[in-house]
Design an enzyme around this catalytic site. Structure first.
Site, mmCIF file in Angstrom:
data_model
loop_
_atom_site.group_PDB
_atom_site.id
_atom_site.type_symbol
_atom_site.label_atom_id
_atom_site.label_comp_id
_atom_site.label_asym_id
_atom_site.label_seq_id
_atom_site.Cartn_x
_atom_site.Cartn_y
_atom_site.Cartn_z
ATOM 1 N N TYR A 215 -6.379 7.525 10.828
ATOM 2 C CA TYR A 215 -5.253 7.810 9.952
ATOM 3 C C TYR A 215 -4.709 9.144 10.420
ATOM 4 O O TYR A 215 -5.454 10.137 10.492
ATOM 5 C CB TYR A 215 -5.695 7.904 8.487
ATOM 6 C CG TYR A 215 -5.661 6.566 7.770
ATOM 7 C CD1 TYR A 215 -4.547 5.738 7.854
ATOM 8 C CD2 TYR A 215 -6.729 6.155 6.984
ATOM 9 C CE1 TYR A 215 -4.518 4.513 7.200
ATOM 10 C CE2 TYR A 215 -6.697 4.931 6.332
ATOM 11 C CZ TYR A 215 -5.585 4.119 6.443
ATOM 12 O OH TYR A 215 -5.547 2.912 5.800
ATOM 13 N N ASP B 275 0.345 1.187 8.740
ATOM 14 C CA ASP B 275 0.949 0.534 7.569
ATOM 15 C C ASP B 275 0.578 1.206 6.253
ATOM 16 O O ASP B 275 0.583 0.583 5.209
ATOM 17 C CB ASP B 275 0.600 -0.970 7.548
ATOM 18 C CG ASP B 275 -0.904 -1.225 7.519
ATOM 19 O OD1 ASP B 275 -1.689 -0.250 7.427
ATOM 20 O OD2 ASP B 275 -1.297 -2.405 7.590
ATOM 21 N N HIS C 104 -2.990 -5.357 6.250
ATOM 22 C CA HIS C 104 -3.958 -4.488 5.573
ATOM 23 C C HIS C 104 -4.725 -5.274 4.503
ATOM 24 O O HIS C 104 -5.057 -4.769 3.434
ATOM 25 C CB HIS C 104 -3.227 -3.299 4.931
ATOM 26 C CG HIS C 104 -4.008 -2.015 4.907
ATOM 27 N ND1 HIS C 104 -3.746 -0.968 5.767
ATOM 28 C CD2 HIS C 104 -5.037 -1.595 4.131
ATOM 29 C CE1 HIS C 104 -4.569 0.044 5.493
ATOM 30 N NE2 HIS C 104 -5.374 -0.320 4.510
HETATM 31 C C1 FNR Z 1 -9.320 -1.771 4.144
HETATM 32 N N1 FNR Z 1 -8.515 -1.709 5.267
HETATM 33 C C2 FNR Z 1 -8.389 -0.503 5.933
HETATM 34 N N2 FNR Z 1 -7.679 -0.437 7.093
HETATM 35 C C3 FNR Z 1 -7.592 0.717 7.790
HETATM 36 O O1 FNR Z 1 -6.960 0.728 8.840
HETATM 37 N N3 FNR Z 1 -8.202 1.846 7.311
HETATM 38 C C4 FNR Z 1 -8.901 1.865 6.163
HETATM 39 O O2 FNR Z 1 -9.440 2.898 5.770
HETATM 40 C C5 FNR Z 1 -8.999 0.659 5.427
HETATM 41 N N4 FNR Z 1 -9.682 0.618 4.251
HETATM 42 C C6 FNR Z 1 -9.902 -0.591 3.631
HETATM 43 C C7 FNR Z 1 -10.728 -0.646 2.524
HETATM 44 C C8 FNR Z 1 -11.015 -1.868 1.922
HETATM 45 C C9 FNR Z 1 -11.942 -1.910 0.744
HETATM 46 C C10 FNR Z 1 -10.453 -3.059 2.446
HETATM 47 C C11 FNR Z 1 -10.762 -4.401 1.837
HETATM 48 C C12 FNR Z 1 -9.619 -3.003 3.531
HETATM 49 C C13 FNR Z 1 -7.916 -2.948 5.848
HETATM 50 C C14 FNR Z 1 -8.883 -3.636 6.797
HETATM 51 O O3 FNR Z 1 -9.060 -2.894 7.981
HETATM 52 C C15 FNR Z 1 -8.364 -5.022 7.224
HETATM 53 O O4 FNR Z 1 -7.052 -4.926 7.717
HETATM 54 C C16 FNR Z 1 -8.405 -6.060 6.094
HETATM 55 O O5 FNR Z 1 -9.507 -5.870 5.255
HETATM 56 C C17 FNR Z 1 -8.445 -7.467 6.698
HETATM 57 O O6 FNR Z 1 -8.390 -8.430 5.718
HETATM 58 P P1 FNR Z 1 -9.690 -9.191 5.104
HETATM 59 O O7 FNR Z 1 -10.608 -9.532 6.244
HETATM 60 O O8 FNR Z 1 -10.310 -8.225 4.137
HETATM 61 O O9 FNR Z 1 -9.092 -10.372 4.437
HETATM 62 C C1 LAC Z 2 -7.184 1.194 1.579
HETATM 63 C C2 LAC Z 2 -6.964 2.322 2.500
HETATM 64 C C3 LAC Z 2 -7.660 3.550 2.238
HETATM 65 O O1 LAC Z 2 -6.761 0.102 1.947
HETATM 66 O O2 LAC Z 2 -6.926 1.942 3.809
HETATM 67 O O3 LAC Z 2 -7.717 1.379 0.460
#
Ligand code: FNR
Ligand code: LAC
Length: 348
Positions: free
Chosen positions: A130, A158, A246
């Site tokens: 990030y 995003d 995301h």
């Molecule tokens: C995320 N995701 C996410 N992405 C990212 O780039 N940085 C982050 O810190 C986070 N944090 C995060 C927390 C939680 C609890 C979730 C569920 C997701 C998004 C993650 O990388 C990914 O794109 C999605 O979770 C993919 O979808 P599915 O497999 O959960 O359906």
């Molecule tokens: C989230 C962020 C922190 O999806 O990526 O909660």
């Protein structure tokens, strides 16, 4: 044999987690339409299997950024893994290592990358960046990730602001432990909303070009949905992109990733490696993603369900389940080598 599908781990995690942690992990943006739509879009695509093609020996390996992966499933970056398990990212790393799955360590980890990697040193690691308002700190994070042994930089684009998180607002969480990336920067309660305000909302393509030229690691841009942005990623030096909404947590009603993929693969040609996440829950979903042109997939919530249900064992079991399903899909499709999957096994 009580847990035979990923959904069993989901139920188990829901039963174990405190309400706020469960809301944070399970929740999506606004009306949570995307969350279901990501899953539904994979399910809606039909396969067109071939027969009488010897499938006794199968090879799930793929090549990503010039490296051979044992199989195409990686662990997506998810923030604050100590919400799911007291050992958080360390247990995630142990489970991923056991299943030979690369893990993307998040900026908002509750464990520093060097300590995550020390917990499971045979694993393959990427660092999810990030980009912070504080660019000096941002470069420190990039350099630390590279020096710790991460082999790629995944820049998430995003989240200029958090999506509208209804479930999280109803069940407010605080980060369960320090977030080393932001050490000393946030006073008062470290809520996800407050911590993500450290992320720069003015990030632009020029920044991506700088990370690609000066970061010393291949850059993957995470959070691409438009083929126009795939084109810009090529022009700004990215090695790859991750097609992602995301996990439905940011802009509700944004396109489901399974539907976004084909035009992006077409725009990317062979100039950009395309990976994808969002709603991957079955081995057939993995097969469809590869058949539609993705190199590999990432799973977010399923890995967290495994972590919450059973620590490293749960993570490994979740990954092994989906990989067993993928292996059977290769046989049943008549395409024994993952690298040979293509659009001929997709129904029109
Ligand atoms: C995320 N995701 C996410 N992405 C990212 O780039 N940085 C982050 O810190 C986070 N944090 C995060 C927390 C939680 C609890 C979730 C569920 C997701 C998004 C993650 O990388 C990914 O794109 C999605 O979770 C993919 O979808 P599915 O497999 O959960 O359906
Ligand atoms: C989230 C962020 C922190 O999806 O990526 O909660």
């Amino acid at each position: 044999v009580s847990r035979i599908a990923l959904s069993d781990y989901e139920a188990d995690a829901a039963a174990r987690l405190p309400a706020a942690a469960h809301a944070y992990i399970a929740g999506g943006a606004a009306d949570e339409l995307r969350l279901a739509a990501n899953v539904a879009a994979w399910r809606a695509r039909e396969l067109l299997p071939r027969v009488l093609r010897p499938a006794g020996e199968r090879d799930p390996s793929v090549e990503v950024l010039g490296r051979r992966w044992a199989h195409p499933v990686a662990v997506a970056p998810t923030a604050f893994q100590r919400m799911a398990h007291p050992e958080g990212e360390r247990e995630m790393a142990r489970g991923a290592e056991r299943a030979l799955a690369p893990m993307c360590i998040p900026t908002l980890a509750t464990t520093a990358p060097v300590d995550v990697i020390a917990a499971a040193p045979q694993g393959e690691y990427w660092f999810q960046l990030y980009v912070l308002r504080d660019r000096g700190r941002t470069w420190e994070l990039i350099n630390q990730a590279r020096e710790s042994g991460c082999t790629a930089l995944v820049v998430t684009v995003d989240l200029p602001v958090m999506g509208v998180r209804g479930r999280e607002r109803r069940h407010p969480a605080t980060a369960p432990a320090d977030v080393p990336s932001l050490a000393g920067r946030v006073s008062g309660p470290a809520t996800p909303e407050r911590l993500t305000q450290e992320i720069d909302p003015n990030l632009s393509w020029e920044d991506i070009a700088r990370f690609a030229s000066d970061g010393g690691l291949p850059v993957l841009v995470k959070g691409i949905l438009s083929p126009l942005d795939a084109q810009l990623a090529i022009e700004h030096g990215a090695a790859g992109i991750i097609v992602s909404n995301h996990g439905g947590r940011q802009l509700d009603t944004a396109i489901a990733t399974a539907r976004a993929l084909p035009p992006i693969v077409e725009a990317a040609g062979d100039r950009l490696e395309v990976l994808i996440d969002g709603g991957i829950r079955r081995g057939t979903d993995v097969a469809k993603a590869l058949a539609l042109g993705a190199r590999a997939v990432l799973v977010g919530r399923p890995a967290l369900w495994g972590l919450a249900a059973d620590g490293a064992d749960g993570v490994a079991q979740v990954l092994e389940l989906i990989l067993d399903e993928f292996d059977r899909a290769l046989a049943l499709l008549g395409v024994p080598r993952a690298r040979d999957l293509d659009a001929t096994v997709m129904a029109p």
